[in-house]
Scaffold this motif. Structure first.
Motif, PDB file in Angstrom:
ATOM      1  N   ALA A  89       8.305 -14.297  -6.569  1.00  0.00           N
ATOM      2  CA  ALA A  89       7.869 -14.179  -7.960  1.00  0.00           C
ATOM      3  C   ALA A  89       7.682 -12.718  -8.347  1.00  0.00           C
ATOM      4  CB  ALA A  89       6.575 -14.962  -8.174  1.00  0.00           C
ATOM      5  N   LEU A  90       7.111 -11.934  -7.447  1.00  0.00           N
ATOM      6  CA  LEU A  90       6.920 -10.505  -7.725  1.00  0.00           C
ATOM      7  C   LEU A  90       8.256  -9.798  -7.882  1.00  0.00           C
ATOM      8  CD1 LEU A  90       4.026  -9.673  -5.211  1.00  0.00           C
ATOM      9  CD2 LEU A  90       3.851  -9.896  -7.696  1.00  0.00           C
ATOM     10  N   ARG A  91       9.207 -10.160  -7.039  1.00  0.00           N
ATOM     11  CA  ARG A  91      10.530  -9.515  -7.125  1.00  0.00           C
ATOM     12  C   ARG A  91      11.208  -9.845  -8.449  1.00  0.00           C
ATOM     13  NH1 ARG A  91      15.034 -10.487  -2.501  1.00  0.00           N
ATOM     14  NH2 ARG A  91      15.277 -12.465  -3.616  1.00  0.00           N
ATOM     15  N   GLN A  92      11.066 -11.113  -8.880  1.00  0.00           N
ATOM     16  CA  GLN A  92      11.655 -11.515 -10.155  1.00  0.00           C
ATOM     17  C   GLN A  92      11.005 -10.776 -11.331  1.00  0.00           C
ATOM     18  OE1 GLN A  92      11.136 -15.746 -10.144  1.00  0.00           O
ATOM     19  NE2 GLN A  92      12.729 -16.106  -8.602  1.00  0.00           N
ATOM     20  N   GLN A  93       9.715 -10.417 -11.159  1.00  0.00           N
ATOM     21  CA  GLN A  93       8.990  -9.693 -12.210  1.00  0.00           C
ATOM     22  C   GLN A  93       9.230  -8.186 -12.127  1.00  0.00           C
ATOM     23  OE1 GLN A  93       4.870 -10.847 -11.618  1.00  0.00           O
ATOM     24  NE2 GLN A  93       5.414 -13.016 -11.538  1.00  0.00           N
ATOM     25  N   GLY A  94      10.024  -7.772 -11.160  1.00  0.00           N
ATOM     26  CA  GLY A  94      10.306  -6.349 -11.011  1.00  0.00           C
ATOM     27  C   GLY A  94       9.179  -5.577 -10.356  1.00  0.00           C
ATOM     28  N   LYS A  95       8.244  -6.284  -9.731  1.00  0.00           N
ATOM     29  CA  LYS A  95       7.121  -5.619  -9.066  1.00  0.00           C
ATOM     30  C   LYS A  95       7.480  -5.421  -7.584  1.00  0.00           C
ATOM     31  CE  LYS A  95       3.652  -7.617 -12.164  1.00  0.00           C
ATOM     32  NZ  LYS A  95       2.451  -8.493 -12.265  1.00  0.00           N
TER      33      LYS A  95
ATOM     34  N   THR B  86       3.733  -1.125  -5.469  1.00  0.00           N
ATOM     35  CA  THR B  86       3.170  -2.483  -5.452  1.00  0.00           C
ATOM     36  C   THR B  86       2.457  -2.699  -4.124  1.00  0.00           C
ATOM     37  OG1 THR B  86       4.883  -3.384  -6.898  1.00  0.00           O
ATOM     38  CG2 THR B  86       3.707  -4.949  -5.495  1.00  0.00           C
ATOM     39  N   LEU B  87       1.237  -3.180  -4.198  1.00  0.00           N
ATOM     40  CA  LEU B  87       0.428  -3.369  -2.987  1.00  0.00           C
ATOM     41  C   LEU B  87       0.351  -4.839  -2.594  1.00  0.00           C
ATOM     42  CD1 LEU B  87      -2.634  -1.027  -3.722  1.00  0.00           C
ATOM     43  CD2 LEU B  87      -0.473  -0.468  -2.591  1.00  0.00           C
ATOM     44  N   LEU B  88       0.362  -5.063  -1.305  1.00  0.00           N
ATOM     45  CA  LEU B  88       0.071  -6.379  -0.719  1.00  0.00           C
ATOM     46  C   LEU B  88      -1.182  -6.189   0.121  1.00  0.00           C
ATOM     47  CD1 LEU B  88       3.674  -7.388   0.464  1.00  0.00           C
ATOM     48  CD2 LEU B  88       2.580  -7.864  -1.746  1.00  0.00           C
ATOM     49  N   LEU B  89      -2.280  -6.801  -0.264  1.00  0.00           N
ATOM     50  CA  LEU B  89      -3.567  -6.588   0.394  1.00  0.00           C
ATOM     51  C   LEU B  89      -3.937  -7.795   1.255  1.00  0.00           C
ATOM     52  CD1 LEU B  89      -5.630  -5.117  -2.601  1.00  0.00           C
ATOM     53  CD2 LEU B  89      -4.239  -3.883  -0.918  1.00  0.00           C
TER      54      LEU B  89
ATOM     55  N   VAL C  51      12.219  -8.800   4.868  1.00  0.00           N
ATOM     56  CA  VAL C  51      13.371  -9.692   4.679  1.00  0.00           C
ATOM     57  C   VAL C  51      13.765  -9.772   3.206  1.00  0.00           C
ATOM     58  CG1 VAL C  51      14.127 -12.095   4.821  1.00  0.00           C
ATOM     59  CG2 VAL C  51      12.904 -11.065   6.741  1.00  0.00           C
ATOM     60  N   LEU C  52      12.780  -9.876   2.338  1.00  0.00           N
ATOM     61  CA  LEU C  52      13.060  -9.977   0.897  1.00  0.00           C
ATOM     62  C   LEU C  52      13.279  -8.617   0.245  1.00  0.00           C
ATOM     63  CD1 LEU C  52      10.453 -12.736  -0.070  1.00  0.00           C
ATOM     64  CD2 LEU C  52      12.898 -13.005   0.399  1.00  0.00           C
ATOM     65  N   GLN C  53      13.174  -7.563   1.076  1.00  0.00           N
ATOM     66  CA  GLN C  53      13.412  -6.185   0.626  1.00  0.00           C
ATOM     67  C   GLN C  53      12.550  -5.832  -0.583  1.00  0.00           C
ATOM     68  OE1 GLN C  53      17.668  -5.642   0.097  1.00  0.00           O
ATOM     69  NE2 GLN C  53      18.078  -5.966   2.270  1.00  0.00           N
ATOM     70  N   LEU C  54      11.333  -6.316  -0.572  1.00  0.00           N
ATOM     71  CA  LEU C  54      10.394  -5.954  -1.630  1.00  0.00           C
ATOM     72  C   LEU C  54       9.929  -4.515  -1.452  1.00  0.00           C
ATOM     73  CD1 LEU C  54       9.170  -7.696  -3.979  1.00  0.00           C
ATOM     74  CD2 LEU C  54       7.077  -7.796  -2.624  1.00  0.00           C
ATOM     75  N   ASN C  55       9.793  -4.112  -0.169  1.00  0.00           N
ATOM     76  CA  ASN C  55       9.402  -2.740   0.180  1.00  0.00           C
ATOM     77  C   ASN C  55       8.074  -2.330  -0.451  1.00  0.00           C
ATOM     78  OD1 ASN C  55      11.820  -2.373   1.666  1.00  0.00           O
ATOM     79  ND2 ASN C  55      12.909  -1.961  -0.234  1.00  0.00           N
ATOM     80  N   ALA C  56       7.178  -3.310  -0.588  1.00  0.00           N
ATOM     81  CA  ALA C  56       5.851  -3.011  -1.111  1.00  0.00           C
ATOM     82  C   ALA C  56       5.009  -2.341  -0.035  1.00  0.00           C
ATOM     83  CB  ALA C  56       5.177  -4.304  -1.586  1.00  0.00           C
ATOM     84  N   THR C  57       3.885  -1.791  -0.412  1.00  0.00           N
ATOM     85  CA  THR C  57       2.956  -1.162   0.535  1.00  0.00           C
ATOM     86  C   THR C  57       1.908  -2.187   0.958  1.00  0.00           C
ATOM     87  OG1 THR C  57       3.256   1.003  -0.491  1.00  0.00           O
ATOM     88  CG2 THR C  57       1.279   0.693   0.868  1.00  0.00           C
ATOM     89  N   ILE C  58       1.766  -2.359   2.244  1.00  0.00           N
ATOM     90  CA  ILE C  58       0.818  -3.336   2.776  1.00  0.00           C
ATOM     91  C   ILE C  58      -0.445  -2.606   3.224  1.00  0.00           C
ATOM     92  CG2 ILE C  58       0.424  -5.109   4.523  1.00  0.00           C
ATOM     93  CD1 ILE C  58       3.457  -5.536   4.615  1.00  0.00           C
ATOM     94  N   LYS C  59      -1.582  -3.052   2.727  1.00  0.00           N
ATOM     95  CA  LYS C  59      -2.842  -2.404   3.081  1.00  0.00           C
ATOM     96  C   LYS C  59      -3.865  -3.443   3.531  1.00  0.00           C
ATOM     97  CE  LYS C  59      -2.865   1.794   0.197  1.00  0.00           C
ATOM     98  NZ  LYS C  59      -3.183   2.739   1.287  1.00  0.00           N
ATOM     99  N   ALA C  60      -4.697  -3.050   4.504  1.00  0.00           N
ATOM    100  CA  ALA C  60      -5.786  -3.906   4.968  1.00  0.00           C
ATOM    101  C   ALA C  60      -7.053  -3.605   4.176  1.00  0.00           C
ATOM    102  CB  ALA C  60      -6.045  -3.677   6.461  1.00  0.00           C
ATOM    103  N   ILE C  61      -7.745  -4.665   3.775  1.00  0.00           N
ATOM    104  CA  ILE C  61      -9.017  -4.508   3.060  1.00  0.00           C
ATOM    105  C   ILE C  61     -10.114  -4.322   4.103  1.00  0.00           C
ATOM    106  CG2 ILE C  61     -10.633  -5.570   1.454  1.00  0.00           C
ATOM    107  CD1 ILE C  61      -8.303  -7.402   0.562  1.00  0.00           C
ATOM    108  N   PRO C  62     -10.836  -3.207   4.078  1.00  0.00           N
ATOM    109  CA  PRO C  62     -11.889  -2.983   5.087  1.00  0.00           C
ATOM    110  C   PRO C  62     -13.023  -3.998   4.943  1.00  0.00           C
ATOM    111  CG  PRO C  62     -11.341  -0.959   3.883  1.00  0.00           C
ATOM    112  CD  PRO C  62     -10.721  -2.087   3.125  1.00  0.00           C
ATOM    113  N   VAL C  63     -13.760  -4.161   6.047  1.00  0.00           N
ATOM    114  CA  VAL C  63     -14.960  -5.001   6.042  1.00  0.00           C
ATOM    115  C   VAL C  63     -16.122  -4.180   6.595  1.00  0.00           C
ATOM    116  CG1 VAL C  63     -13.693  -7.162   6.342  1.00  0.00           C
ATOM    117  CG2 VAL C  63     -14.474  -5.910   8.359  1.00  0.00           C
TER     118      VAL C  63
END
Length: 750
Positions: free
Chosen positions: A96-102, A107-110, A129-141
């Motif tokens: 869905a994000l790829r279809q929206q151009g995000k 673009t972050l994946l948290l 695999v989907l070549q979204l190439n978003a940035t993946i970040k961990a939410i601290p606790v």
């Protein structure tokens, strides 16, 4: 008047306290699955009566799942379990994000830093695999496992997907979903939100339709249903892309003939969850009482126990704790030997020395390395809780006897507290030489991670230390010997830098004599300690001059290759070909070596003794240095690993025949002494046989004392078959002709 005799209830052989990994199947669930397989076996897609009945079973279970989770008009589709639900949710959101151009780095994946590995691994995989190439970040606790809401507020506006948990599988820590929702939606009303609800089902009140959660996966085997069945909640407005297509089952959202027996079993469990009479599932109030009782039992055994998660941040069914001086494996092996099943974390994760969950919470390293998870299910009965508490309390005598916990009780000096002990932490080795008769002992090359264990042995056995010795020191490392001397208030005024008493050339312990020999080269100041008895050279503690399978490195600040070569040749002249060489490091898990073995296993070592020219020796050492720089794991030297194994692996099915046909076969229990006390091997053997106790920590002692006969066939046994196979390899190296290993270990005999 005669009274009917009451037969005392026998405690179950297995106390299962690892419900966060998986649960037993409820009898009503097993019955429902069996009935489905035998009487309601139709295909739900068939239009005849048998198919219609099957369809009714499926939809009834779906209705129950909807009610229990408060799904409202959200979609409920059956899956194989939570991992599939997570994957399909992530794929749907990312498409869905790829279809929206995000897409792209902006673009972050948290995801929560304490999430089950299925979540971040799924994000990484499908992002690639989907070549979204978003940035993946961990939410601290924070230290209580609660999400950093400020971080979420700051990063959520750029996020396309946020993944969090309802309750953590390792710590039982629950999240305040209402506060989390307010934070997320205030920052980004449109972001997709996945909440892993696996550990929440049956333990937390869920009203998904009242939230803006988009995806919520569940797994049946975490709540008394069989493995291979789960379901996924998808909010009515959330995008969903079928992960599996085909026959159009599940409304086209998840094709493939449904796992109807699993669904029927899950439906039976959900029926019980809804009941308010507490016949099977206990009230939250009762579960907190169970937790208190189990925690009290644990503290009875381990008074210094520290909880890694506690009220008000947890669900009651998980107890995560650490004990100072213990690593996770120590406690797990002890409990498992006693028939108590616990774990060190997520059963889906690989074997690691620390808990990434506790690391993310910022807890001390010893708590992370020693973390134990005890988890019970919401269907635990009062009887089961009492059995578990009694089983745990019974371990107090074991930990006291073996000095795992120091007490004022009179020590029991059994065979394992006499002679040579080789204590290991990862690749480092420490040695204790104990004379039980006189109560005297020596410590050689203590390792910082083993200091507490050594203190417990010395104090628990009421031993008198003659010396705390080191073969060498690295200036950049804290001296474990100094730590040990300070902790035991050992007089170090009259010792040299190695801990050797001044004006003393020979140390005597019972009938052992210890002398030292200067062997520099690995570092500028190093010695080897030679142990003799009756004019026989038994052992040389060689530090890192010689390693099992290799030679110590010389590229350290004060190392010298040419000096090391002279030291090795000098040492070889002072000992015999079969003298046991014990090193400070054992990278190849070989425990020990000899001059003869060293020459066979290391071409370079053989050349050194044969008189390798100085130029060639330096060239070889330079090559080793280059290799070490790419393998930092081998801090003190490089080894050439040889591949050996047991003569034969025996399966449980053939054990009785082998024991009967080979009466000369010696059964060896290589578990540590506290495990042997907690759960003796003899009672599980199919045929009566004498069992010789040779813990891995006493394996070198057995070689020195000739306790084992090289020509006699041996059968080695441990808990899982892994340690015994390791011992098989060691003994095979030392010339033992016939060494069997019990495949699967005691776990398959119990």
């Amino acid at each position: 008047m005669k009274h009917a005799s009451v037969t005392p209830r026998i405690r179950p052989a297995e106390i299962y306290l690892d419900n966060n990994a998986t649960t037993p199947v409820l009898p009503v669930a097993a019955a429902a699955a069996m009935q489905c397989m035998q009487q309601q076996f139709g295909n739900p897609s068939s239009s005849h009566t048998t198919g219609i009945k099957a369809k009714a079973t499926l939809e009834h279970a779906r209705s129950l799942a909807r009610q229990v989770t408060g799904a409202g008009d959200g979609r409920i589709l059956f899956t194989s379990g939570a991992t599939e639900g997570i994957q399909s949710s992530v794929v749907s959101a990312l498409l869905a994000l790829r279809q929206q151009g995000k897409n792209g780095a902006s673009t972050l994946l948290l995801y929560g830093a304490t999430e089950h590995k299925a979540v971040p691994e799924s994000l990484k995989h499908w992002n690639s695999v989907l070549q979204l190439n978003a940035t993946i970040k961990a939410i601290p606790v924070d230290q209580n496992g609660q999400f950093d809401l400020n971080f979420i507020s700051q990063h959520a506006p750029a996020a396309g997907l946020i993944c969090t948990m309802a309750a953590n599988n390792e710590t039982g820590i629950k999240q305040q979903l209402d506060q989390l929702e307010q934070c997320i939606r205030a920052a980004n009303p449109a972001v997709y939100w996945l909440v892993d609800c696996v550990q929440a089902l049956g333990k937390m009140s869920l009203k998904l339709a009242d939230t803006t959660i988009d995806y919520a996966p569940f797994s049946g085997h975490k709540l008394y249903a069989p493995k291979g069945i789960g379901f996924l909640y998808v909010r009515a407005s959330a995008p969903y892309q079928p992960f599996i297509t085909g026959g159009g089952q599940e409304g086209g959202l998840r094709s493939g003939t449904e796992n109807l027996p699993g669904i029927a079993a899950l439906g039976a469990v959900l029926t019980e969850v809804q009941r308010a009479d507490g016949k099977i599932f206990q009230s939250e109030h009762t579960l907190w009482h169970y937790r208190a009782d189990l925690t009290a039992a644990l503290r009875y055994v381990f008074p210094e126990l520290v909880l890694n998660s506690d009220q008000p941040y947890i669900v009651p069914t998980t107890i995560n704790f650490s004990v100072p001086g213990f690593y996770s494996k120590d406690i797990m092996d002890l409990f498992d030997a006693a028939g108590i099943r616990i774990s060190s974390g997520s059963a889906c994760s690989s074997k690691v020395p620390t808990s990434f969950v506790l690391d993310a919470m910022g807890l001390a390293a010893w708590r992370s390395q020693g973390a134990i998870r005890l988890s019970f299910g919401p269907a635990m009965s009062a009887t089961e809780c009492a059995d578990a508490c009694n089983a745990i309390r019974a371990l107090k005598a074991v930990v006291n006897k073996h000095c795992l916990v120091v007490t004022d009780a009179t020590p029991t000096l059994e065979i394992h507290a006499d002679g040579l002990l080789q204590l290991k932490h990862e690749d480092s080795c420490s040695y204790l030489l104990i004379d039980a008769a006189s109560g005297q002992a020596l410590v050689i090359d203590p390792v910082a991670a083993l200091v507490n264990r050594i203190i417990n042995i010395v104090q628990g056995r009421q031993l008198t230390l003659l010396a705390i010795l080191e073969t060498h020191q690295h200036p950049e490392q804290q001296s474990a010997a100094l730590m040990l001397r300070q902790a035991l208030h050992f007089d170090q005024q009259h010792c040299d830098e190695f801990g050797w008493p001044t004006a003393t050339e020979q140390l005597n312990l019972a009938d052992f004599q210890l002398t030292r020999l200067a062997t520099p080269g690995h570092c500028a100041s190093a010695i080897s300690i030679i142990l003799r008895r009756d004019q026989q050279t038994l052992v040389a503690f060689v530090g890192d001059v010689i390693l099992p399978g290799g030679i110590g490195r010389t590229d350290l600040a004060d190392g010298d290759a040419m000096v090391l070569q002279r030291s090795i040749k000098n040492l070889a002249e002072q000992i015999d070909a079969d003298t046991l060489l014990l090193s400070s490091h054992d990278y190849a898990q070989r425990f020990a070596t000899t001059l003869q073995l060293a020459q066979q296993e290391s071409e370079l070592f053989a050349k050194v003794l044969a008189g390798l020219p100085a130029a060639e020796w330096q060239q070889q050492l330079n090559a080793q240095t280059a290799e070490l720089q790419h393998a930092s794991h081998y801090y003190c030297g490089l080894v050439e690993v040889a591949i050996t194994d047991a003569s034969r692996l025996l399966d449980k099915s053939e054990l009785a025949n082998v024991l009967q046909q080979q009466p000369e076969l010696q059964v060896i229990d290589v578990r540590e002494s506290h495990e042997q006390t907690a759960g003796p091997l003899q009672q599980h053997l199919p045929v009566k046989a004498d069992v010789l106790a040779v813990p891995l920590s006493k394996l070198c002692d057995a070689l020195i004392s000739r306790q084992l006969t090289p020509t006699r066939p041996l059968l080695l046994v441990c808990r899982s078959g892994n340690r015994s196979l390791l011992a098989c390899k060691v003994l095979r190296r030392f010339g033992f002709a016939t060494v069997y290993n019990l495949n699967g270990g005691m776990a398959l005999l119990v």
